[in-house]
Design a protein around this motif. Sequence first.
Motif, short mmCIF file in Angstrom:
data_model
loop_
_atom_site.label_atom_id
_atom_site.label_comp_id
_atom_site.label_asym_id
_atom_site.label_seq_id
_atom_site.Cartn_x
_atom_site.Cartn_y
_atom_site.Cartn_z
N GLN A 46 26.97 46.33 41.02
CA GLN A 46 26.51 46.92 42.28
C GLN A 46 26.47 45.86 43.37
OE1 GLN A 46 22.78 48.73 41.34
NE2 GLN A 46 23.70 50.50 40.34
N GLU A 47 26.01 44.66 43.02
CA GLU A 47 25.95 43.59 44.01
C GLU A 47 27.36 43.21 44.45
OE1 GLU A 47 23.75 40.52 42.17
OE2 GLU A 47 21.79 41.43 42.54
N ALA A 48 28.30 43.24 43.51
CA ALA A 48 29.68 42.86 43.83
C ALA A 48 30.31 43.87 44.78
CB ALA A 48 30.49 42.75 42.56
N LYS A 49 29.79 45.10 44.80
CA LYS A 49 30.35 46.15 45.64
C LYS A 49 29.71 46.16 47.03
CE LYS A 49 31.75 49.27 41.94
NZ LYS A 49 31.60 50.62 41.33
N GLU A 61 30.16 49.57 48.97
CA GLU A 61 31.60 49.74 49.14
C GLU A 61 31.98 51.22 49.25
OE1 GLU A 61 35.67 49.05 46.54
OE2 GLU A 61 34.05 47.59 46.35
N ARG A 62 31.31 52.06 48.46
CA ARG A 62 31.58 53.50 48.51
C ARG A 62 31.19 54.09 49.86
NH1 ARG A 62 27.96 54.48 43.34
NH2 ARG A 62 26.79 52.97 44.61
N GLU A 63 30.10 53.57 50.41
CA GLU A 63 29.65 54.02 51.72
C GLU A 63 30.64 53.60 52.79
OE1 GLU A 63 25.50 53.86 54.29
OE2 GLU A 63 25.90 52.31 52.80
N GLN A 65 33.75 53.06 52.36
CA GLN A 65 34.99 53.82 52.18
C GLN A 65 34.89 55.19 52.86
OE1 GLN A 65 38.59 54.10 51.65
NE2 GLN A 65 37.91 52.52 50.20
N LEU A 66 33.70 55.78 52.88
CA LEU A 66 33.51 57.06 53.59
C LEU A 66 33.85 56.90 55.07
CD1 LEU A 66 30.15 58.58 52.25
CD2 LEU A 66 32.48 59.29 51.71
N PHE A 67 33.35 55.84 55.67
CA PHE A 67 33.59 55.60 57.09
C PHE A 67 35.05 55.21 57.34
CE2 PHE A 67 29.09 55.73 57.11
CZ PHE A 67 28.71 56.04 58.40
N LEU A 68 35.62 54.49 56.40
CA LEU A 68 37.03 54.10 56.54
C LEU A 68 37.92 55.34 56.55
CD1 LEU A 68 38.91 51.63 56.71
CD2 LEU A 68 39.11 51.71 54.22
N GLN A 69 37.64 56.27 55.66
CA GLN A 69 38.42 57.51 55.62
C GLN A 69 38.20 58.35 56.87
OE1 GLN A 69 40.77 58.16 53.26
NE2 GLN A 69 40.21 56.10 52.60
N SER A 70 36.99 58.26 57.44
CA SER A 70 36.69 59.08 58.62
C SER A 70 37.47 58.63 59.86
CB SER A 70 35.18 59.03 58.92
OG SER A 70 34.80 57.80 59.52
N VAL A 71 37.93 57.38 59.89
CA VAL A 71 38.68 56.88 61.05
C VAL A 71 40.18 56.81 60.76
CG1 VAL A 71 36.69 55.51 61.79
CG2 VAL A 71 38.47 54.42 60.39
N LYS A 72 40.59 57.25 59.60
CA LYS A 72 41.99 57.14 59.16
C LYS A 72 42.95 57.81 60.14
CE LYS A 72 44.86 57.92 55.06
NZ LYS A 72 44.84 58.41 53.64
N ALA A 73 42.66 59.06 60.49
CA ALA A 73 43.54 59.81 61.39
C ALA A 73 43.55 59.20 62.78
CB ALA A 73 43.10 61.27 61.45
N LEU A 222 35.28 42.86 51.52
CA LEU A 222 35.93 43.66 52.56
C LEU A 222 37.45 43.59 52.44
CD1 LEU A 222 35.43 45.41 55.08
CD2 LEU A 222 35.60 43.31 56.44
N ALA A 223 37.96 42.41 52.12
CA ALA A 223 39.40 42.22 52.00
C ALA A 223 40.00 43.01 50.84
CB ALA A 223 39.72 40.74 51.85
N ARG A 224 39.20 43.24 49.80
CA ARG A 224 39.71 43.97 48.62
C ARG A 224 39.85 45.47 48.87
NH1 ARG A 224 36.23 40.41 45.65
NH2 ARG A 224 34.61 42.00 45.67
N ILE A 225 39.19 45.98 49.88
CA ILE A 225 39.20 47.42 50.12
C ILE A 225 40.55 47.86 50.68
CG2 ILE A 225 38.18 49.28 51.51
CD1 ILE A 225 35.53 47.84 51.33
#
Length: 228
Positions: A46-49, A61-63, A65-73, A222-225
Amino acid sequence: MKPAKQGKRAWAIALLLTIVATGSVLWLREQKADAADQERDQVVSQEAKRVAVINGAAVDEREFQLFLQSVKAQVASYFQTTYQAEVSQGFWTETYGGEVPLVKAKQLALEKLKEVKVKQLMAQKRGLLKDPGYPAFLEALTKENQRRKEALRQQLVIYGPQQYDAWGYYTYLVSNLEPRIKDTINEAEGPFADRKLLDERYALLVKQELESVKVVVDEPSLARIKMQ
């Protein structure tokens, strides 16, 4: 059976039971040790994420990713309009005019996250939100979906979707925080005769928090995402 043989048999049974009992105790100890190791591994995982910390609040990281997907378009549209780029394989990591779509998307996602975390922390400070962390959110999401499932089973009326996805419930909770925060401002500083004045006061408080927000980014995480 002779007494001597009976005594030997009883002694053998007692010895066998002792060996079994000792083995069971050792097995239980090993199981507990394995469970403790797994628990520690989960904590480390969990700490690594953790991608960033905003004013002391961790961003999972999951959180992120939600925001990353929201700005994708939005980001894809920007590169299509600005550079006539085609969203095909390799698009997110290509460079266009010195800009990389994935990097820009991460920056935009982080900016949106800063504002949301500021609002969540404002709500927490006012006793409106117990825990702004993502694990607590996932627990709330599971309970809400279970509640809805049970309500449907009992043929009760529910409002909204039958089941929430993570982004839908996340945005629902955040949108519900704003009027509740405004109510506490109205109680502490008001009453405001004009609702517009209350909205302006709320916007000012959010702006002030954002101007002094402290963001610590875990650059390797961040770079791994990647864009999903």
